[in-house]
Design an enzyme around this catalytic site. Structure first.
Site, mmCIF file in Angstrom:
data_model
loop_
_atom_site.group_PDB
_atom_site.id
_atom_site.type_symbol
_atom_site.label_atom_id
_atom_site.label_comp_id
_atom_site.label_asym_id
_atom_site.label_seq_id
_atom_site.Cartn_x
_atom_site.Cartn_y
_atom_site.Cartn_z
ATOM 1 C CG ASP B 352 -1.858 1.095 1.329
ATOM 2 O OD1 ASP B 352 -2.666 1.219 0.391
ATOM 3 O OD2 ASP B 352 -1.834 1.853 2.318
ATOM 4 C CD GLU B 389 -2.152 2.348 -3.419
ATOM 5 O OE1 GLU B 389 -3.313 2.656 -3.696
ATOM 6 O OE2 GLU B 389 -1.747 2.312 -2.248
#
Lengths: 112, 706
Positions: B352, B389
């Site tokens: 993330d 990401e």
């Protein structure tokens, strides 16, 4: 918790009553070892066990591994629904044959 | 038993009836050793450390043992404590040291701190069970048995280009009553849905955060329903080594580790990989106003990026930023991932806001970030998928430029935006569309198409259904006056905002979903679908449902019937991809014939064969993949022809002529009703007219040449 071991010909029956948790698991383990030392056919009767913690399940698995290493067989008897649920959710159940009554376990173990 | 014990495993000290001795500095954390537990913890600035021991669930500790000065080696305190009950024990630390925020120190020995290396955390054992708010130690470190019987299991090591990833929230997947499972919302419940996952044709589940987090964090009243707003998604880590107990049916028995491992083992047995969405960019401790749970009280300056004034840099948008390129923190991240790979058999990780992992201790982007390099070259993680990401909330956007070391793949946000815009009918997108279906060679020239994780929807943003049902976000229920969540959704409601009885609009929405799934599954790279999109789940236009433990996030299994046509299509289009290796190349197309088949590996077409219209006003593109070039010419496949039409009217597409007497067969036509919109492998009807095909308005057609 109380553990008794009785012999039915070449089958050892380990009967447990009470709760198996981290406090009592070592005692259960000690008795289970005694049984597996002398027999490769083990029935563990848990009919009178209300609660079994992770430590208890681990003793069962240890017995299974030990006996499997000797080409023997383990059958569990009278496992409560709650305990079966936990065993199923955590994958332990896949290793065991589970029956309701001791008689059935003796029949299965005698077959081998 | 005594004969098993080493000579040095005897206590040397005793206090309050507890026996202990000097411990081993490594590994960090609490480790079972014969007759005892080895505790080891690092702090660079603490002047004193005390181990605090609790019986499980008790309000007060049964012992507090100060580490004697001689037990400290460098900045590491270690101690072996004897005769503790592994299963019943909860432990923590008190760290003494300066409280000088302006210098980066926030020690407070009145607080009991959780071990950053704890393998399980107690305190949130059942999802949303009301906590005891007066607990002096709410997130309690625990030990776990590390004796799981994996039998012959092994991570699957599926080539990444062969994956079809399914992004799933553990609780959201089965919590809805319509899932009809025992123990809804748990790891165990996912196990009972494995047959469904197989039927769907996916072969990798990507679990949204499963590291222990606190669902109660920032909980408040829902302004729309009056219910509770909670942290549902879990992007707020309390501990990096512990699975979320509240996601396990057996969490209340402390057996979440066994339950999760059993799930991984079963998924593997069924050919499904497990990828974890991991959040190393920040922690649950928030900014200077947040709770001290662990890191802040152990070594604030080591674990967090701090401003010169001692406040927290906020590149994550959530209050703090983990100091990932500090060598100590970097090692923790590495230890953590190794643990998940080795002990949980995890197949890959999605990071993330991974751009943060490439920032230095002052927040500046590094050209050669040590953490990313370490992960890429790590021997234990060598076969794990690493997916970034590639952006963060601080404005660093690295799609296409994320430091990859030949390993890292990326969530391709550009793919998502381009396909969305193309599908809604925007002009000027044919060039980008051509990049999308090739695995974006302009971005990933040296890395190959497998660097591109292709997706059109994910947990963040609209669901695939909502993408064609809403022009605007509708986030009122989040309690932030609809100010949260992205505004650049590139969505189109097909004529009416939200639900409608208009059959034409509903049909168009279903067709658009099938268009999206089709393009996704014929694109080079790695496709990812959001759980529930295969049955058209809606979040009622909410594009940021992080805080809802209700129908907005619970997959409605009743949709399997209501949207049976979408489900029917989704099951087959994933199979279509998996049946055709020509769609799953490891290397970029060369736009030439290098196997002597007479046709280039890829060719572009339009309404005229061999003439693609890349002009600004075009909404049409077709392409043909030559089967002889599948997997760089190592496998023989059918040829695949795909015609995409975002124009509102039907258009004839002239078909390229196949060599050697081969013919075109119809695999997909999203313009047709269910049953005729997609055909099973081997059941594709031969086209009557081999010269041209009428592609409906806003429709996608896939042909195979054999």
């Amino acid at each position: 918790m109380k553990v008794t071991i009785t012999d039915h010909e070449d089958i050892s029956v380990v009967e447990v009553s009470g709760d198996i948790d981290s406090k009592t698991a070592p005692e259960f383990e000690k008795n289970a070892r005694l049984a597996t030392d002398k027999s490769q056919k083990i029935a563990i009767d848990l009919t009178a066990v209300g609660f079994m913690s992770s430590a208890g399940l681990r003793v069962l698995l240890m017995v299974y591994r030990n006996i499997k290493g000797q080409n023997g067989k383990v059958v569990l008897v009278g496992v409560s629904e709650d305990i079966q649920d936990v065993m199923s959710t955590t994958g332990f159940i896949n290793f065991f044959t589970i029956v309701d009554k001791l008689d059935e376990a003796l029949v299965i173990l005698k077959q081998d | 038993m005594a004969t098993d014990i080493r000579i040095d495993y005897y206590p040397t000290h005793e206090q309050q009836g507890i026996k202990f001795r000097r411990g081993h500095v490594l590994p960090f954390g609490a480790t079972m050793v014969p007759n005892g537990i080895n505790f080891s913890i690092y702090s660079s600035e603490a002047i004193d450390c005390t181990l605090v021991l609790f019986e499980r669930g008790e309000a007060q500790p049964f012992a507090e043992i100060r580490f004697p000065e001689e037990f400290r080696t460098g900045n590491v305190y270690s101690m072996i404590v004897f005769d503790l009950d592994y299963e019943r024990l909860e432990y923590g630390y008190r760290m003494d040291g300066p409280f000088k925020p302006e210098e980066g120190h926030r020690f407070d020995k009145s607080i009991i701190l959780s071990d950053p290396y704890a393998k399980a955390i107690g305190g949130r054992d059942s999802w949303l069970a009301t906590p005891n708010w007066d607990n002096i130690y709410p997130y309690r470190s625990r030990l776990v048995f590390e004796d799981f019987d994996w039998e012959t299991d092994h991570p699957l090591e599926t080539p990444i280009e062969d994956l079809v990833i399914y992004e799933m929230h553990v609780r959201g997947f089965t919590q809805h009553p319509s899932s009809k499972v025992k123990n809804p919302g748990t790891f165990a419940a996912i196990r009972s849905k494995i047959a469904y996952l197989k039927e769907l044709g996916i072969n990798c589940v990507e679990l949204m955060p499963i590291y222990e987090f606190d669902e109660w964090e920032n909980s408040k009243e829902n302004p729309v329903t009056g219910g509770l707003i909670v942290n549902f998604w879990g992007y707020s880590t309390v501990n990096f080594f512990s699975p979320k107990a509240g996601y396990a049916a057996t969490g209340k028995f402390g057996m979440q580790v066994d339950e999760l491992k059993t799930l991984v083992k079963e998924l593997h047995k069924n050919g499904i990989e497990v990828m974890l969405d991991v959040v190393f960019n920040h922690t649950a401790e928030g900014d200077h106003r947040g709770h001290t749970i662990s890191f802040r009280g152990i070594d604030n300056k080591t674990y967090y990026m701090l401003t010169p004034e001692g406040y927290y840099f906020n590149f994550s948008g959530t209050g703090n930023t983990l100091n990932c390129n500090n060598p100590v923190v970097r090692n923790m991240v590495l230890d953590c991932l190794r643990y998940w790979a080795a002990d949980y058999h995890i197949d890959g990780f999605r990071f993330d806001l991974a751009a943060i992992l490439g920032r230095d201790q002052n927040g500046a982007p590094l050209s050669n970030p040590p953490l990313l390099e370490s992960l890429a070259y790590d021997p234990i993680l060598a076969k794990c998928k690493l997916v970034a990401e590639a952006w963060d909330a601080g404005g660093l956007y690295q799609v296409g430029s994320f430091p990859a070391y030949g390993r890292w793949a990326e969530w391709n946000g550009k793919y998502r935006d381009s396909i969305r815009k193309f599908l809604k009918g925007d002009e000027g997108l044919i060039g980008e569309l051509a990049q999308c279906i090739q695995g974006w060679p302009d971005l990933y020239h040296y890395r190959g198409p497998t660097a591109s994780i292709n997706f059109i929807s994910c947990h963040d943003g609209f669901t695939l259904y909502d993408l064609f049902a809403y022009n605007e976000k509708h986030n009122e229920a989040n309690g932030e006056n609809n100010n949260d969540g992205g505004n650049d959704n590139h969505s189109w409601n097909c004529g009416v905002e939200g639900e409608t009885d208009d059959a034409f609009i509903n049909q168009l929405r279903h067709k658009q979903i099938k268009n999206a799934l089709s393009i996704l599954m014929v694109s080079q790279g790695v496709p990812m679908i959001l759980s529930g999109d295969e049955v058209g789940v809606t979040k009622s236009g909410n594009n940021n449902t992080y805080c809802h433990d209700n129908e907005l996030n619970w997959m409605d299994w009743g949709l399997l019937e209501k949207n049976a046509d979408i489900y029917y299509f989704a099951q087959r289009i994933t199979r279509f991809r998996r049946a055709h290796p020509v769609l799953r190349s490891r290397t970029h197309f060369q736009h030439r014939d290098y196997v002597g088949s007479g046709y280039p590996d890829i060719s572009f077409h339009g309404t005229q064969a061999w003439h693609a219209d890349f002009s600004a006003s075009s909404r049409c593109l077709a392409f043909m993949l030559d089967g002889a070039h599948a997997k760089s010419g190592t496998i023989e496949d059918d040829s695949v022809y795909v015609a995409m039409n975002s124009y509102w009217d039907a258009l004839y597409y002239e078909l390229p002529i196949l060599p050697n007497g081969r013919s075109w067969y119809l695999a997909v036509n999203t313009d047709m009703p269910t049953g005729q919109d997609i055909y099973d492998i081997g059941k594709e009807p031969k086209l009557d007219d081999q010269g041209r095909f009428l592609v409906g308005g806003r429709a996608t057609v896939i042909l195979i040449g054999k």
